[in-house]
Design an enzyme around this catalytic site. Structure first.
Site, PDB file in Angstrom:
ATOM      1  N   GLU A 131      -8.141  57.483  18.027  1.00  0.00           N
ATOM      2  CA  GLU A 131      -9.557  57.741  18.248  1.00  0.00           C
ATOM      3  C   GLU A 131      -9.746  58.311  19.653  1.00  0.00           C
ATOM      4  O   GLU A 131      -9.196  57.776  20.608  1.00  0.00           O
ATOM      5  CB  GLU A 131     -10.371  56.453  18.116  1.00  0.00           C
ATOM      6  CG  GLU A 131     -11.870  56.716  18.171  1.00  0.00           C
ATOM      7  CD  GLU A 131     -12.722  55.456  17.992  1.00  0.00           C
ATOM      8  OE1 GLU A 131     -13.957  55.576  18.125  1.00  0.00           O
ATOM      9  OE2 GLU A 131     -12.169  54.389  17.732  1.00  0.00           O
ATOM     10  N   GLY A 271      -9.724  49.497  25.585  1.00  0.00           N
ATOM     11  CA  GLY A 271      -9.570  48.054  25.499  1.00  0.00           C
ATOM     12  C   GLY A 271      -8.812  47.650  24.257  1.00  0.00           C
ATOM     13  O   GLY A 271      -7.892  46.832  24.307  1.00  0.00           O
ATOM     14  N   ALA A 272      -9.188  48.230  23.122  1.00  0.00           N
ATOM     15  CA  ALA A 272      -8.531  47.909  21.856  1.00  0.00           C
ATOM     16  C   ALA A 272      -8.983  48.926  20.821  1.00  0.00           C
ATOM     17  O   ALA A 272      -9.930  49.681  21.044  1.00  0.00           O
ATOM     18  CB  ALA A 272      -8.868  46.491  21.409  1.00  0.00           C
ATOM     19  N   GLU A 274      -9.596  49.525  16.448  1.00  0.00           N
ATOM     20  CA  GLU A 274      -9.840  48.813  15.198  1.00  0.00           C
ATOM     21  C   GLU A 274      -9.121  49.405  13.998  1.00  0.00           C
ATOM     22  O   GLU A 274      -9.541  49.212  12.856  1.00  0.00           O
ATOM     23  CB  GLU A 274     -11.348  48.792  14.904  1.00  0.00           C
ATOM     24  CG  GLU A 274     -11.960  50.149  14.520  1.00  0.00           C
ATOM     25  CD  GLU A 274     -12.509  50.945  15.681  1.00  0.00           C
ATOM     26  OE1 GLU A 274     -13.305  51.876  15.448  1.00  0.00           O
ATOM     27  OE2 GLU A 274     -12.131  50.647  16.824  1.00  0.00           O
ATOM     28  N   ASN A 275      -8.006  50.110  14.193  1.00  0.00           N
ATOM     29  CA  ASN A 275      -7.278  50.704  13.069  1.00  0.00           C
ATOM     30  C   ASN A 275      -7.205  49.741  11.880  1.00  0.00           C
ATOM     31  O   ASN A 275      -6.930  48.561  12.048  1.00  0.00           O
ATOM     32  CB  ASN A 275      -5.852  51.052  13.484  1.00  0.00           C
ATOM     33  CG  ASN A 275      -5.767  51.603  14.882  1.00  0.00           C
ATOM     34  OD1 ASN A 275      -6.240  52.683  15.159  1.00  0.00           O
ATOM     35  ND2 ASN A 275      -5.163  50.837  15.772  1.00  0.00           N
ATOM     36  N   HIS A 307     -15.014  41.979  18.321  1.00  0.00           N
ATOM     37  CA  HIS A 307     -15.505  43.356  18.198  1.00  0.00           C
ATOM     38  C   HIS A 307     -14.627  44.167  17.249  1.00  0.00           C
ATOM     39  O   HIS A 307     -15.127  44.819  16.320  1.00  0.00           O
ATOM     40  CB  HIS A 307     -15.534  44.006  19.578  1.00  0.00           C
ATOM     41  CG  HIS A 307     -16.005  45.418  19.579  1.00  0.00           C
ATOM     42  ND1 HIS A 307     -17.325  45.773  19.789  1.00  0.00           N
ATOM     43  CD2 HIS A 307     -15.345  46.596  19.398  1.00  0.00           C
ATOM     44  CE1 HIS A 307     -17.448  47.084  19.733  1.00  0.00           C
ATOM     45  NE2 HIS A 307     -16.263  47.606  19.504  1.00  0.00           N
ATOM     46  N   GLU A 308     -13.309  44.135  17.477  1.00  0.00           N
ATOM     47  CA  GLU A 308     -12.428  44.965  16.649  1.00  0.00           C
ATOM     48  C   GLU A 308     -12.376  44.456  15.218  1.00  0.00           C
ATOM     49  O   GLU A 308     -12.307  45.249  14.272  1.00  0.00           O
ATOM     50  CB  GLU A 308     -11.023  45.019  17.255  1.00  0.00           C
ATOM     51  CG  GLU A 308     -10.965  45.490  18.703  1.00  0.00           C
ATOM     52  CD  GLU A 308     -11.681  46.813  18.975  1.00  0.00           C
ATOM     53  OE1 GLU A 308     -11.784  47.639  18.057  1.00  0.00           O
ATOM     54  OE2 GLU A 308     -12.142  47.007  20.112  1.00  0.00           O
ATOM     55  N   HIS A 311     -15.417  45.576  13.292  1.00  0.00           N
ATOM     56  CA  HIS A 311     -15.348  46.994  12.919  1.00  0.00           C
ATOM     57  C   HIS A 311     -14.829  47.197  11.497  1.00  0.00           C
ATOM     58  O   HIS A 311     -15.040  48.269  10.917  1.00  0.00           O
ATOM     59  CB  HIS A 311     -14.423  47.747  13.876  1.00  0.00           C
ATOM     60  CG  HIS A 311     -15.126  48.429  15.006  1.00  0.00           C
ATOM     61  ND1 HIS A 311     -16.260  49.199  14.830  1.00  0.00           N
ATOM     62  CD2 HIS A 311     -14.829  48.507  16.329  1.00  0.00           C
ATOM     63  CE1 HIS A 311     -16.639  49.693  15.993  1.00  0.00           C
ATOM     64  NE2 HIS A 311     -15.804  49.289  16.921  1.00  0.00           N
TER      65      HIS A 311
END
Length: 880
Positions: A131, A271-272, A274-275, A307-308, A311
């Site tokens: 992303e 930060g991270a 969400e794949n 958060h991830e 998603h």
């Protein structure tokens, strides 16, 4: 050469959106991973998009210039170089069937990919970050979020060097190719855009657990890291399970695959990520242990894990049609993770922390050259729009919908949104429409929040008619010009209001509630409250119900009254902030005029009252007694006077410390405990208040305070207390003790990368003169690696963004230093380079001499050579 008028990157406009000419039904990938290269074979099943109006369209695929194209075929027929063209970052094939199988083989060099986009290496481990447009660094592909495909991925690698091979979805097969190499195949049954693709190959260990969903499905949970970090994964696993349960309870959303995996990566721009089914995390957002992680780090892990995970629905199952809709997934998910954290901890404290970030940094973004609506109308490089406006302000816009519709109405809207658009790539309009359709609430005017940039200003005034027992509140709204528009139409602004009697009690308002939400939709509106027996003190914008700047002529006495009596915790804190700001702004004027500084006793007594009130929540006391930051005072200033702001804040802090020394000592002592470390809200509040008290005691400059700090440093059983003591001593005038403690700290933690980052940041924020020389010396330290974004953020970004008095040194050395870093990073890692530019982009906020020096450095960067799109966009807008 710098970007010329003829070579400058093109602008992409939302208004130019067209549906893709071809749909992609299946993507099969095979990766042959080696030390010097990776061979990627992509097999793609295309068909003509019936919704496209384009006649006989060419096949256009995105592919970075670094791709070494080995072979292309269509339906098994190999194409020659005459059959296709490479135009910039596109591969164009003019004649293709209506439905066909496309195959290409590309060669890439992950070990040389310093941009950390696409497939690259992090400390010897293969990993991806796709992303927004990283997938085009892997293979040729329609790299846009509205092209969604099911994926299967085969990975082949050396089995001793890379025993763990991961990708999206469920593991369906594995085996050995020969004595040295092995392979796995992963299948993801849910269509996704390429930006959600993930791959990891490395020598990793993991912890595992499981979660049973509401419908009774068993989900395997695995979190991977290097062996040395296995003991730092338990809190992330706990946070993941809490997230899964919370999303079921609050949104009715279950996880959909058989396995959910997280991998900790040290070299990571974000930060991270969400794949689908395989989240890749910056180590700073997943590793947590009491000995190595401060309280804020634990809270960050909890929030980012949530958060991830969230998603999976708000971003993966329902994704963005185009990148202009980025806030569709990010704003919504930030709101969701904020509510999750609020439910897990203190709701008021979480709200204070979020609004502090918004007011200090996002409001500054709204007032700068990169200002944009949460749905921008154009961009040059999408990576530049992963901003606080899209994320944090985007979340505030979703929060306002929640406020207007209520909890039940918002849940109905989210249910309809997920049901209506599952498996689709959609727009912010689709989200708002679902909320409108489910609730029956007209959000036509509210949609302006998505298309208009800037921070609205709400000016409030009031009148009280004693004879009629009537209180009238007048609200006027306006919004400054931003790059997309000079004139703004009125926003729809929910203003939550309470009224307090002279005795400090809430007046009962509409429907028997203490708080009423006023719907401000016009440039000027009056709201009348009847049957009010005495003139009340208004409590305005309770809970920060809208991301606006509110003005009301509160007296110092009224602010003290609200500090002591407001039932809304956020406004209780905000009254303390407003009181401190009022008094400090006057002192800044006095300082600039050369007058002697004298602190108004009202602030001292207000703080004394809070300090000695044992009934107040410790977390709230800590927040109330924290002075407004230099960054926030700068944001409020018409022209930023760096020295005046710094010196006044230091003066106020020291004066409060001296006059309340005994009270701070009593609070510090009362909050000591022998209990084992816990990251729960009550324990965090206790440590926060103790360390705030120690900070004030250290501000006295007395030896007794130093001894307390040294004792805490030596005896601390957790990083929160250890780092707090270290920072206070390093930032003090006790230089010999500071050097000794820095050395002790480093010797103990030199093998813990994240702790070393804290060690760098403590030194980068030292306000004493000579900070830049110390930072430059640290750049030569063995612990520093300029290729690692975490190290860059800890040292360079922290110095330039959080050490105002030294970065803005009057000789311009801080500006030259930052420009030099950006010139180097422009080619190494353009994303990081463009983000580091922010402090220089605000040059117009300063006095003429600093303006001139900052602009000069921007121009020097511009003239330094071929600029990445990331850096060029920020520079061109800043110099306009």
């Amino acid at each position: 050469m710098s970007q010329s008028e003829t070579t400058q990157p093109g602008v992409i406009y939302l208004s130019d959106y067209q549906v893709p000419a071809y749909l992609l039904e299946k993507t099969s990938l095979r990766f042959e991973l080696e030390e010097s290269q990776a061979m990627v074979r992509a097999t793609l099943q295309f068909r003509l998009n019936p919704e496209s109006a384009e006649q006989n369209p060419s096949l256009r695929l995105d592919g970075h210039e670094s791709l070494d194209l080995q072979r292309i075929s269509i339906d098994g027929e190999v194409l020659t170089e005459q059959d296709y063209q490479r135009q910039g970052e596109q591969l164009v094939i003019t004649r293709v069937p209506e439905a066909f199988s496309f195959e290409c083989v590309t060669r890439i060099e992950p070990q040389n990919n310093t941009a950390l986009e696409g497939l690259y290496k992090s400390d010897g481990m293969f990993c991806t970050q796709c992303e927004a447009e990283g997938f085009r660094r892997i293979t040729f592909y329609p790299d846009r979020p509205d092209v969604m495909s099911v994926f299967d991925t085969t990975i082949v690698a050396d089995k001793s060097a890379y025993p763990v091979l991961l990708a999206n979805g469920n593991l369906v097969d594995c085996g050995e190719e020969d004595d040295t190499r092995h392979w796995v195949r992963w299948d993801d049954p849910f269509p996704k855009p390429a930006y959600l693709f993930a791959l990891v190959a490395g020598d990793l260990q993991h912890i595992e657990d499981s979660y049973t969903t509401l419908s009774g499905r068993q989900v395997e949970l695995k979190i991977f890291a290097e062996t040395k970090d296995l003991d730092k994964l338990d809190y992330a696993m706990l946070s993941l399970k809490r997230s899964m349960q919370w999303d079921e309870q609050v949104y009715g959303r279950e996880y959909d695959l058989d396995i959910f995996m997280v991998v900790a990566v040290d070299f990571f721009n974000m930060g991270a990520m969400e794949n689908k089914g395989l989240n890749i995390f910056n180590t700073s957002c997943v590793l947590a242990h009491p000995e190595t992680t401060v309280d804020a780090g634990f809270q960050r892990v909890e929030g980012v894990v949530g958060h991830e995970y969230f998603h999976n629905w708000s971003g993966n199952r329902v994704t963005c049609r185009d990148w202009f809709q980025l806030s569709l997934k990010e704003g919504f998910t930030v709101f969701r993770d904020a509510e999750f954290s609020a439910d897990m901890n203190s709701r008021t404290v979480k709200r204070i922390e979020d609004v502090t970030l918004l007011r200090t940094v996002q409001f500054a973004e709204d007032a700068g050259p990169m200002a944009h609506p949460i749905r921008p109308a154009s961009f040059i490089e999408i990576s530049n729009f992963y901003t606080l406006t899209v994320y944090e302000k985007g979340a505030e816009v979703v929060r306002m919908i929640h406020t207007l519709l209520g909890t039940e109405g918002f849940r109905k809207g989210s249910d309809l949104y997920f049901e209506r658009h599952d498996g689709q790539a959609v727009t912010t309009d689709d989200f708002v429409q679902a909320m409108e359709d489910a609730s029956g609430f007209d959000l036509s005017q509210f949609r302006r929040w998505y298309s208009q940039g800037g921070t609205p200003r709400v000016k409030a005034s009031s009148e009280y008619d004693a004879a009629a027992r009537r209180f009238t509140l007048t609200l006027e709204q306006s919004c400054p010009a931003t790059p997309e528009a000079e004139e703004k139409l009125p926003f729809q602004i929910p203003v939550a209001v309470g009224l307090l009697t002279p005795e400090g009690a809430d007046v009962t308002l509409a429907e028997g509630a203490a708080t009423q939400v006023l719907n401000l939709t016009q440039e000027r509106q009056q709201f009348v409250f009847e049957n009010i027996d005495e003139r009340p003190v208004p409590s305005l914008l309770r809970g920060f119900s809208a991301p606006v700047k509110l003005e009301y002529p509160y007296s110092a006495e009224q602010l003290v009254f609200l500090m002591q009596n407001d039932s809304d915790g956020f406004n209780q804190w905000d009254a303390a902030q407003q009181l401190a700001v009022q008094l400090m702004q006057q002192l800044i004027e006095d300082y600039s005029a050369g007058s002697e500084l004298q602190l108004n006793p009202a602030l001292v007594e207000a703080y004394r009252t809070v300090l000695t009130n044992s009934e107040l929540d410790r977390a709230m006391v800590s927040k109330i007694l924290t002075l407004p930051s230099e960054a926030y005072l700068s944001e409020l200033a018409e022209v930023i006077d760096v020295e005046a702001i710094h010196c006044v804040r230091q003066f106020v802090r020291k004066t409060l410390a001296n006059r309340l020394q005994q009270e701070f000592l009593q609070v510090y002592t009362a909050n000591q405990t022998n209990e084992a470390y816990s990251p729960d809200a009550a324990s965090i509040a206790r440590r926060s208040l103790a360390n705030l008290s120690l900070a004030y005691l250290m501000a006295t400059g007395q030896q007794d305070a130093l001894e307390l700090a040294k004792q805490q440093f030596e005896q601390a059983d957790n990083m929160t207390d250890s780092q707090a003591a270290l920072s206070l001593v390093v930032h003090s005038e006790f230089e010999a003790e500071a050097e000794s403690m820095l050395e002790q700290f480093y010797q103990r933690w030199q093998d813990e990368s994240l702790v070393v980052n804290q060690w760098l940041a403590v030194q980068a924020t030292d306000p004493k003169p000579g900070a830049l020389a110390r930072v430059e010396k640290l750049q030569q330290h063995p612990a520093y690696d300029a290729r690692n974004p975490n190290k860059l953020r800890s040292l360079v970004a922290t110095f330039c963004g959080q050490n105002s008095i030294n970065f803005h040194c009057e000789d311009g050395s801080g500006y030259r230093f930052l420009a030099d870093q950006i010139i180097l990073l422009n080619k190494q890692n353009p994303q990081i380079a463009s983000r580091l530019l922010t402090p220089l982009t605000r040059w117009k906020r300063f006095e003429p001499s600093r303006q001139q020096m900052m602009r000069h450095e921007l121009e020097r960067i511009s003239a330094s050579g071929d600029l990445s799109k990331d850096v060029y966009e920020v520079l061109s807008k800043s110099l306009a």
